[in-house]
Design a protein around this motif. Structure first.
Motif, mmCIF file in Angstrom:
data_model
loop_
_atom_site.group_PDB
_atom_site.id
_atom_site.type_symbol
_atom_site.label_atom_id
_atom_site.label_comp_id
_atom_site.label_asym_id
_atom_site.label_seq_id
_atom_site.Cartn_x
_atom_site.Cartn_y
_atom_site.Cartn_z
ATOM 1 N N GLN A 158 24.051 42.664 39.339
ATOM 2 C CA GLN A 158 22.965 42.019 38.456
ATOM 3 C C GLN A 158 22.031 40.625 38.504
ATOM 4 O O GLN A 158 21.681 40.292 39.161
ATOM 5 C CB GLN A 158 22.932 43.007 37.103
ATOM 6 N N VAL A 159 23.766 40.541 38.136
ATOM 7 C CA VAL A 159 23.685 38.842 38.653
ATOM 8 C C VAL A 159 23.240 37.885 39.843
ATOM 9 O O VAL A 159 22.192 37.235 40.180
ATOM 10 C CB VAL A 159 24.586 38.163 38.078
ATOM 11 N N ILE A 160 23.677 38.789 41.489
ATOM 12 C CA ILE A 160 23.823 38.419 42.332
ATOM 13 C C ILE A 160 22.341 38.609 42.822
ATOM 14 O O ILE A 160 21.774 37.696 43.651
ATOM 15 C CB ILE A 160 24.833 38.929 43.658
ATOM 16 N N GLU A 161 21.996 39.760 42.901
ATOM 17 C CA GLU A 161 20.575 40.637 43.054
ATOM 18 C C GLU A 161 19.269 39.340 42.170
ATOM 19 O O GLU A 161 18.426 38.589 42.506
ATOM 20 C CB GLU A 161 19.780 41.642 42.057
ATOM 21 N N GLN A 162 19.728 38.773 40.995
ATOM 22 C CA GLN A 162 18.642 37.741 40.488
ATOM 23 C C GLN A 162 18.936 36.205 41.366
ATOM 24 O O GLN A 162 18.000 35.663 41.304
ATOM 25 C CB GLN A 162 19.045 37.429 39.245
ATOM 26 N N ILE A 163 19.857 36.265 41.528
ATOM 27 C CA ILE A 163 20.029 34.543 42.101
ATOM 28 C C ILE A 163 19.332 34.259 43.421
ATOM 29 O O ILE A 163 18.871 33.456 43.853
ATOM 30 C CB ILE A 163 21.517 34.338 42.174
ATOM 31 N N VAL A 164 19.793 35.617 44.805
ATOM 32 C CA VAL A 164 19.154 35.688 45.658
ATOM 33 C C VAL A 164 17.786 35.346 45.210
ATOM 34 O O VAL A 164 16.805 35.275 46.424
ATOM 35 C CB VAL A 164 19.134 37.520 46.353
ATOM 36 N N ARG A 165 17.062 36.719 44.929
ATOM 37 C CA ARG A 165 15.482 36.819 45.096
ATOM 38 C C ARG A 165 15.017 35.437 44.062
ATOM 39 O O ARG A 165 13.974 34.924 44.990
ATOM 40 C CB ARG A 165 15.223 38.135 43.646
ATOM 41 N N VAL A 166 16.071 34.878 43.018
ATOM 42 C CA VAL A 166 15.466 33.338 42.605
ATOM 43 C C VAL A 166 14.821 32.304 43.567
ATOM 44 O O VAL A 166 14.751 31.211 44.419
ATOM 45 C CB VAL A 166 15.520 33.131 41.684
ATOM 46 N N ALA A 167 16.495 32.501 44.625
ATOM 47 C CA ALA A 167 16.135 31.066 45.617
ATOM 48 C C ALA A 167 15.515 31.582 46.776
ATOM 49 O O ALA A 167 14.864 30.819 46.885
ATOM 50 C CB ALA A 167 17.768 31.344 46.174
ATOM 51 N N VAL A 168 14.795 32.985 46.999
ATOM 52 C CA VAL A 168 14.034 33.012 48.482
ATOM 53 C C VAL A 168 12.697 32.642 47.512
ATOM 54 O O VAL A 168 12.286 32.163 48.227
ATOM 55 C CB VAL A 168 14.297 34.543 48.654
ATOM 56 N N ILE A 169 12.689 33.392 47.185
ATOM 57 C CA ILE A 169 10.533 32.234 46.493
ATOM 58 C C ILE A 169 11.226 31.147 45.825
ATOM 59 O O ILE A 169 9.779 30.538 46.556
ATOM 60 C CB ILE A 169 11.030 33.521 44.223
ATOM 61 N N LEU A 170 11.985 30.750 45.227
ATOM 62 C CA LEU A 170 11.450 28.825 45.156
ATOM 63 C C LEU A 170 11.987 28.398 46.813
ATOM 64 O O LEU A 170 10.686 27.599 47.241
ATOM 65 C CB LEU A 170 12.617 28.381 44.660
ATOM 66 N N ILE A 171 12.586 29.202 47.720
ATOM 67 C CA ILE A 171 12.673 28.146 49.074
ATOM 68 C C ILE A 171 11.395 29.057 49.536
ATOM 69 O O ILE A 171 10.665 27.714 50.187
ATOM 70 C CB ILE A 171 13.985 28.879 49.589
ATOM 71 N N ALA A 172 10.700 30.056 49.638
ATOM 72 C CA ALA A 172 9.135 30.819 50.284
ATOM 73 C C ALA A 172 8.231 29.745 50.061
ATOM 74 O O ALA A 172 7.544 29.211 50.375
ATOM 75 C CB ALA A 172 9.049 31.451 49.855
ATOM 76 N N ALA A 173 8.284 29.725 48.242
ATOM 77 C CA ALA A 173 7.036 28.193 47.191
ATOM 78 C C ALA A 173 6.708 26.925 48.305
ATOM 79 O O ALA A 173 6.346 26.260 49.008
ATOM 80 C CB ALA A 173 7.556 28.693 46.171
ATOM 81 N N TYR A 174 8.586 26.220 48.036
ATOM 82 C CA TYR A 174 8.321 25.164 48.392
ATOM 83 C C TYR A 174 7.859 24.862 50.835
ATOM 84 O O TYR A 174 7.276 24.205 50.565
ATOM 85 C CB TYR A 174 9.906 25.056 48.759
ATOM 86 N N TRP A 175 8.689 26.134 50.998
ATOM 87 C CA TRP A 175 8.195 26.163 52.654
ATOM 88 C C TRP A 175 6.789 26.158 52.834
ATOM 89 O O TRP A 175 5.793 25.716 53.455
ATOM 90 C CB TRP A 175 9.013 27.183 52.908
ATOM 91 N N ALA A 176 6.071 26.870 51.565
ATOM 92 C CA ALA A 176 4.169 27.421 51.625
ATOM 93 C C ALA A 176 3.937 26.079 51.250
ATOM 94 O O ALA A 176 2.756 25.757 52.359
ATOM 95 C CB ALA A 176 4.489 28.316 50.615
ATOM 96 N N MET A 177 4.410 25.334 50.991
ATOM 97 C CA MET A 177 4.039 24.090 50.036
ATOM 98 C C MET A 177 3.550 22.918 51.357
ATOM 99 O O MET A 177 2.483 22.028 51.299
ATOM 100 C CB MET A 177 3.889 23.421 48.859
ATOM 101 N N ASN A 178 4.765 23.172 51.932
ATOM 102 C CA ASN A 178 5.354 22.305 52.752
ATOM 103 C C ASN A 178 3.960 22.239 54.205
ATOM 104 O O ASN A 178 4.636 21.644 55.709
ATOM 105 C CB ASN A 178 6.049 21.422 53.037
ATOM 106 N N HIS A 179 3.669 23.583 54.615
ATOM 107 C CA HIS A 179 3.436 24.072 55.683
ATOM 108 C C HIS A 179 2.227 25.022 55.951
ATOM 109 O O HIS A 179 1.881 25.410 56.673
ATOM 110 C CB HIS A 179 4.575 24.968 56.159
ATOM 111 N N ASP A 180 1.536 24.326 55.049
ATOM 112 C CA ASP A 180 0.157 24.967 54.289
ATOM 113 C C ASP A 180 -0.114 26.368 55.264
ATOM 114 O O ASP A 180 -1.441 26.774 54.826
ATOM 115 C CB ASP A 180 -1.112 24.323 55.705
ATOM 116 N N TRP A 181 0.310 26.814 53.958
ATOM 117 C CA TRP A 181 0.014 28.421 54.151
ATOM 118 C C TRP A 181 -0.644 28.563 53.303
ATOM 119 O O TRP A 181 -1.259 28.386 51.961
ATOM 120 C CB TRP A 181 1.742 29.536 53.713
ATOM 121 N N SER A 182 -1.180 30.081 53.373
ATOM 122 C CA SER A 182 -2.390 30.512 52.299
ATOM 123 C C SER A 182 -1.387 30.827 50.692
ATOM 124 O O SER A 182 -0.024 31.336 51.414
ATOM 125 C CB SER A 182 -3.131 32.003 53.085
#
Length: 530
Positions: A158-182
């Motif tokens: 349960q904890v591993i699942e949340q840690i991985v999901r949150v990490a991927v979400i924040l990395i994807a959001a940061y990448w999107a904002m810095n690479h002009d993703w829609s």
């Protein structure tokens, strides 16, 4: 041996409660930096599809695993029977998962139309559908271990699942904002995080899953009537489906919002772009409610497993005492948390999300903490008593009532109406669960003047925290930095008022103090000062 087994049960319940607490905090807190990165529109895109993930997560975490663990526990004396049941449940769940994947992935265009005719959501919806393939692995891996009274695999996964999901979400959001993703490309990656997290959680359950298939099974075993495919499938839908619906109630109401709020906002006169941004503001309330329920539901989760043991031992007095203590603590913490959130909402909203927009709607939404907490505790109690008849119909009625109230209130009150609709929709179910609890359990459930003491503490907390928020804003200004300072000051003062109120009113008994984290030490110090 019996003593050791009882200790293991208590420790296991504590481990599971702690893991659930950590996962809930992670699930609520990440939305703040995420919204700050992607803004209201990006938050809208993510939150429109989030309820689909939320339903799948609840099914694989706290709905069907509980049912599978019950089946396994019924065969506690025969490991081969346990493995047979687990294997058959795996294949049944795999079939259901395939159906859900086909329904969501193939039906994404229809779902996108239902979610405000936003066809750009198709790829986002399809991205989240892949997570359902991991549901059989997660459900059986967790349920098999829990049925054998081993809570650690579930807690870790349960904890591993949340840690991985949150990490991927924040990395994807940061990448999107810095690479002009829609916003929609960003949304697809953030929702696909559920699939990546499901894979990570499955890997942590490898040992538990291996145990399911470790022994060869005699053919005659599978021919026993109680292990028939049709019988197990019927129990999965009837008993497991009810557990899943109860666990997913709030997420199901959020899904109704995804289908209706944006459309109704447009009907009230907003443009499509403004309706999306406004829905994104409304969605700020979900992490606040999750955080508000952490203490109360975490407390209930850790105490309520004991109720089932009292039922099995036919210890009516102990059952009543533990239920009543759980109810008093849950009501106390949910009410005080709600009062605190409402009085500091404008500055809290600005501190977390950068503006005070929608603070009134979020205050209304915060009120749902009280009925949602009570439903959580009362339903768990009804399950321990095997008195769940009618709950399925009431949950269905709650969902239908939410849809009708949205249609009635949102066009005139906009997101204020959506918040009020959620609150009102939960009330009949709250009343139903209260009435279904046997009368003997309620007998003398609160001491003399208990409500007066609760009201006194609520007024103290609300007045002092509200005073700090109001005058702090006048002195320090309305910038975001000022809102952080004012909110923290109000929280510190409100917390101090709460603790002072507990001591002054003596609303908590010695047993209730000791049920709280570090409560025994606090209680001993208070007694020494007297």
């Amino acid at each position: 041996m019996k003593k050791a087994k009882g200790q293991n049960l208590v420790v296991g319940a504590g481990v599971l409660a702690l893991a659930g607490l950590v996962a809930k905090v992670l699930s609520a807190v990440y939305r703040v930096p995420f919204q700050n990165l992607v803004g209201n529109t990006g938050f809208y895109v993510y939150q429109q599809v989030y309820p689909i993930y939320g339903i799948g997560m609840v099914f694989a975490l706290s709905g069907w695993p509980v049912f599978v663990s019950k089946l396994i526990a019924e065969q506690s004396d025969d490991p081969l029977n346990q493995q047979l049941i687990a294997r058959r449940m795996f294949w049944l769940l795999l079939g259901i998962s395939a159906g859900l994947f086909a329904l969501i992935y193939g039906g994404a265009p229809v779902l996108a139309i239902l979610m405000g005719n936003d066809r750009q959501l198709i790829g986002v919806i399809q991205a989240v559908a892949w997570m359902f393939w991991f549901m059989p692995f997660l459900t059986v891996g967790r349920g098999f271990a829990q049925g054998r009274q081993d809570m650690l695999p579930t807690a870790i996964s349960q904890v591993i699942e949340q840690i991985v999901r949150v990490a991927v979400i924040l990395i994807a959001a940061y990448w999107a904002m810095n690479h002009d993703w829609s916003m929609y490309r960003m949304g697809a990656w953030t929702t696909f995080s559920a699939t990546i997290a499901g894979l990570a959680a499955t890997i942590t359950l490898t040992a538990s899953l291996r145990s399911v298939w470790q022994d060869p099974l005699p053919k005659a075993l599978g021919k026993r009537p109680e292990f028939a495919w049709s019988r197990l499938f019927k129990r999965l839908l009837d008993e497991g489906g009810l557990l899943a619906m109860i666990a997913a109630l709030l997420v199901l109401l959020q899904l109704m919002d995804s289908f209706s709020v944006k459309v109704l906002l447009e009907q009230s006169g907003l443009t499509a772009t403004l309706a999306e941004a406004t829905k994104g503001v409304y969605d700020r309330g979900q992490p606040m409610v999750q955080l508000g329920m952490v203490v109360a539901t975490g407390l209930g989760t850790s105490l309520l497993p004991v109720l089932r043991q009292h039922i099995l031992r036919e210890d009516e007095d102990a059952f009543r005492a533990d239920f009543q203590m759980t109810m008093r603590l849950s009501v106390l913490f949910s009410v005080i948390t709600t009062v605190g959130l409402i009085v500091i909402m404008p500055t809290l909203n600005q501190m977390l999300f950068g503006s005070m927009q929608g603070s009134k709607a979020l205050s209304w939404y915060s009120l749902t903490i009280i009925p949602a907490t009570l439903i959580t505790v009362l339903v768990a109690t009804l399950q321990s008593l095997n008195r769940t008849r009618g709950l399925g119909w009431m949950i269905t009625a709650t969902i239908l009532l939410k849809i009708g109230l949205n249609a009635l209130l949102v066009p005139g009150w906009q997101i204020d109406g959506a918040s009020v609709a959620t609150l009102i929709a939960l009330l009949p179910l709250t009343i139903f669960t209260i009435v279904r609890i046997p009368r003997f359990v309620w007998s003398n459930w609160r001491p003399s003047r208990w409500y007066a003491k609760l009201a006194s503490i609520s007024i103290m907390v609300g007045s002092l925290a509200g005073f700090c928020r109001y005058y702090g804003s006048l002195v320090l200004g309305s910038s975001r930095i000022a809102s952080i300072e004012v909110t923290l000051l109000a929280v510190v003062v409100g917390t101090g008022a709460f603790i002072g109120g507990l001591v002054w009113t003596q609303i908590l008994s010695a047993d209730e103090w000791k049920a709280l984290p570090k409560g025994d030490r606090i209680y001993e110090r208070l007694m020494k000062r007297k």
